[in-house]
Scaffold this motif. Sequence first.
Motif, PDB file in Angstrom:
ATOM      1  N   GLU A 105       1.875   0.536   4.249  1.00  0.00           N
ATOM      2  CA  GLU A 105       2.744   0.481   3.067  1.00  0.00           C
ATOM      3  C   GLU A 105       4.218   0.465   3.475  1.00  0.00           C
ATOM      4  OE1 GLU A 105       2.835   2.497  -1.336  1.00  0.00           O
ATOM      5  OE2 GLU A 105       2.396   3.813   0.362  1.00  0.00           O
ATOM      6  N   GLN A 106       4.576   1.287   4.452  1.00  0.00           N
ATOM      7  CA  GLN A 106       5.955   1.339   4.923  1.00  0.00           C
ATOM      8  C   GLN A 106       6.349   0.038   5.620  1.00  0.00           C
ATOM      9  OE1 GLN A 106       5.402   4.940   7.247  1.00  0.00           O
ATOM     10  NE2 GLN A 106       6.719   6.123   5.885  1.00  0.00           N
ATOM     11  N   ALA A 107       5.433  -0.511   6.408  1.00  0.00           N
ATOM     12  CA  ALA A 107       5.705  -1.765   7.116  1.00  0.00           C
ATOM     13  C   ALA A 107       5.955  -2.897   6.127  1.00  0.00           C
ATOM     14  CB  ALA A 107       4.542  -2.108   8.035  1.00  0.00           C
ATOM     15  N   ALA A 108       5.149  -2.942   5.076  1.00  0.00           N
ATOM     16  CA  ALA A 108       5.313  -3.978   4.054  1.00  0.00           C
ATOM     17  C   ALA A 108       6.649  -3.815   3.335  1.00  0.00           C
ATOM     18  CB  ALA A 108       4.159  -3.911   3.057  1.00  0.00           C
ATOM     19  N   LYS A 109       6.977  -2.574   3.010  1.00  0.00           N
ATOM     20  CA  LYS A 109       8.230  -2.297   2.304  1.00  0.00           C
ATOM     21  C   LYS A 109       9.431  -2.708   3.147  1.00  0.00           C
ATOM     22  CE  LYS A 109      10.678   1.370  -0.199  1.00  0.00           C
ATOM     23  NZ  LYS A 109      10.650   2.810  -0.597  1.00  0.00           N
ATOM     24  N   GLU A 110       9.387  -2.407   4.428  1.00  0.00           N
ATOM     25  CA  GLU A 110      10.481  -2.772   5.330  1.00  0.00           C
ATOM     26  C   GLU A 110      10.632  -4.287   5.436  1.00  0.00           C
ATOM     27  OE1 GLU A 110      10.066  -0.872   9.113  1.00  0.00           O
ATOM     28  OE2 GLU A 110      10.229   1.165   8.286  1.00  0.00           O
ATOM     29  N   ALA A 111       9.509  -5.011   5.240  1.00  0.00           N
ATOM     30  CA  ALA A 111       9.537  -6.472   5.302  1.00  0.00           C
ATOM     31  C   ALA A 111       9.885  -7.088   3.950  1.00  0.00           C
ATOM     32  CB  ALA A 111       8.190  -6.992   5.783  1.00  0.00           C
ATOM     33  N   GLY A 112      10.085  -6.241   2.932  1.00  0.00           N
ATOM     34  CA  GLY A 112      10.487  -6.726   1.623  1.00  0.00           C
ATOM     35  C   GLY A 112       9.362  -7.197   0.727  1.00  0.00           C
ATOM     36  N   VAL A 113       8.115  -6.757   1.025  1.00  0.00           N
ATOM     37  CA  VAL A 113       6.979  -7.145   0.179  1.00  0.00           C
ATOM     38  C   VAL A 113       6.163  -5.919  -0.222  1.00  0.00           C
ATOM     39  CG1 VAL A 113       6.788  -9.422   1.253  1.00  0.00           C
ATOM     40  CG2 VAL A 113       5.414  -7.524   2.151  1.00  0.00           C
ATOM     41  N   GLU A 114       5.313  -6.127  -1.195  1.00  0.00           N
ATOM     42  CA  GLU A 114       4.369  -5.096  -1.626  1.00  0.00           C
ATOM     43  C   GLU A 114       2.973  -5.700  -1.570  1.00  0.00           C
ATOM     44  OE1 GLU A 114       2.987  -2.779  -5.734  1.00  0.00           O
ATOM     45  OE2 GLU A 114       4.981  -3.710  -5.628  1.00  0.00           O
ATOM     46  N   VAL A 115       2.070  -5.034  -0.878  1.00  0.00           N
ATOM     47  CA  VAL A 115       0.687  -5.525  -0.791  1.00  0.00           C
ATOM     48  C   VAL A 115      -0.026  -5.189  -2.090  1.00  0.00           C
ATOM     49  CG1 VAL A 115      -1.482  -5.463   0.485  1.00  0.00           C
ATOM     50  CG2 VAL A 115       0.680  -5.138   1.702  1.00  0.00           C
ATOM     51  N   THR A 116      -0.571  -6.211  -2.750  1.00  0.00           N
ATOM     52  CA  THR A 116      -1.228  -5.996  -4.047  1.00  0.00           C
ATOM     53  C   THR A 116      -2.737  -6.178  -3.996  1.00  0.00           C
ATOM     54  OG1 THR A 116      -0.797  -8.314  -4.634  1.00  0.00           O
ATOM     55  CG2 THR A 116       0.835  -6.675  -5.329  1.00  0.00           C
ATOM     56  N   GLY A 117      -3.250  -6.734  -2.910  1.00  0.00           N
ATOM     57  CA  GLY A 117      -4.695  -6.904  -2.800  1.00  0.00           C
ATOM     58  C   GLY A 117      -5.083  -7.536  -1.474  1.00  0.00           C
ATOM     59  N   PHE A 118      -6.354  -7.426  -1.125  1.00  0.00           N
ATOM     60  CA  PHE A 118      -6.835  -8.060   0.106  1.00  0.00           C
ATOM     61  C   PHE A 118      -8.329  -8.341  -0.003  1.00  0.00           C
ATOM     62  CE2 PHE A 118      -7.954  -3.668   0.986  1.00  0.00           C
ATOM     63  CZ  PHE A 118      -9.127  -3.750   1.718  1.00  0.00           C
ATOM     64  N   VAL A 119      -8.780  -9.236   0.849  1.00  0.00           N
ATOM     65  CA  VAL A 119     -10.196  -9.575   0.962  1.00  0.00           C
ATOM     66  C   VAL A 119     -10.520  -9.637   2.444  1.00  0.00           C
ATOM     67  CG1 VAL A 119     -11.831 -11.503   0.815  1.00  0.00           C
ATOM     68  CG2 VAL A 119     -10.513 -10.844  -1.194  1.00  0.00           C
ATOM     69  N   ARG A 120     -11.661  -9.067   2.819  1.00  0.00           N
ATOM     70  CA  ARG A 120     -12.152  -9.183   4.198  1.00  0.00           C
ATOM     71  C   ARG A 120     -13.636  -9.485   4.160  1.00  0.00           C
ATOM     72  NH1 ARG A 120     -14.798  -6.524   8.358  1.00  0.00           N
ATOM     73  NH2 ARG A 120     -13.816  -6.543  10.437  1.00  0.00           N
ATOM     74  N   LEU A 121     -14.016 -10.671   4.606  1.00  0.00           N
ATOM     75  CA  LEU A 121     -15.425 -11.049   4.671  1.00  0.00           C
ATOM     76  C   LEU A 121     -15.821 -11.255   6.128  1.00  0.00           C
ATOM     77  CD1 LEU A 121     -15.956 -13.695   1.808  1.00  0.00           C
ATOM     78  CD2 LEU A 121     -16.183 -11.207   1.701  1.00  0.00           C
ATOM     79  N   ALA A 122     -16.892 -10.599   6.536  1.00  0.00           N
ATOM     80  CA  ALA A 122     -17.423 -10.780   7.882  1.00  0.00           C
ATOM     81  C   ALA A 122     -18.804 -11.409   7.772  1.00  0.00           C
ATOM     82  CB  ALA A 122     -17.516  -9.438   8.609  1.00  0.00           C
TER      83      ALA A 122
END
Length: 298
Positions: free
Chosen positions: A259-276
Amino acid sequence: MTITAAMVKELRESTGAGMMDAKKALTETNGDMEAAVDWLRTKGLATAAKKAGRVAAEGLVGVAVEGGRGVAVEVNSETDFVAKNADFQNLVRSFTATGLKAADIEALKAADMGGKSVADTLTSAIATIGENLTLRRMASVEGDAVAAYVHNAAADGLGKIGVLVAMKGTDNGIGKQLAMHIAATSPLALSEAALDPEVVERERTVQTQKALEENANSAKPKPEAVIQNNIIPGRMQKFLKEVTLLNQPFVMNPDITVEQAAKEAGVEVTGFVRLAVGEGVEKKEEDFAAEVAKVLQG
């Protein structure tokens, strides 16, 4: 229930427990694999809370991004030989591109692809390739920006693990790093609020039983209030940090959270998908020679 050697092997591989401990856990839980994992963790004999179940299905995951939408599609094959076949790879790539316009897996199966539905195209491919193929899963995310990553890539946009990350804001390169992080750590949810309550309660039960047993066997037992108000909450906090994406230490810089890394980069992570590929699928194991023979027989 009869406890087989295969069951003991599976439990050992998923937990890191010893052979006799794995066998006892299965005996105590009447062969229930998930309950056996919890039993081992309660006794402090399991090194990790991995999901029980062998992953044996082959195939590929395709990922594609268009505008603010990303889609991941899993297509399974019987053997890895087919997954390396150019025709199969093109098929997965075409299904994935079509998925960009589909709402879900059922809509994808019904979608038109060159005058035939995706489902009919898959049926024709089965006859041509000579193996059973399955269009198993599709997942999507939407955001201001979407980044994609495939791990163990077989070709561009195709691999054994496919990841998508949706962000609010402009991606300046952090997206791919976040996607690689997700591929490596396999978080269960974006945040604590998004985590399945049943998963949380199951973990709380395990940690409670484990703490009580440890206390009962301690030379200096702690008051129950200390266990309930300090030890268990502390262990649950550690668990939530490990399994929720935003709270995980960022693999590129473990001193800060995702969360901190995203904030420092100027974005907010709102969702993700991981399929294996093959996640949660159990298939009869075959040795390499048998697999080759099967392919040669057509």
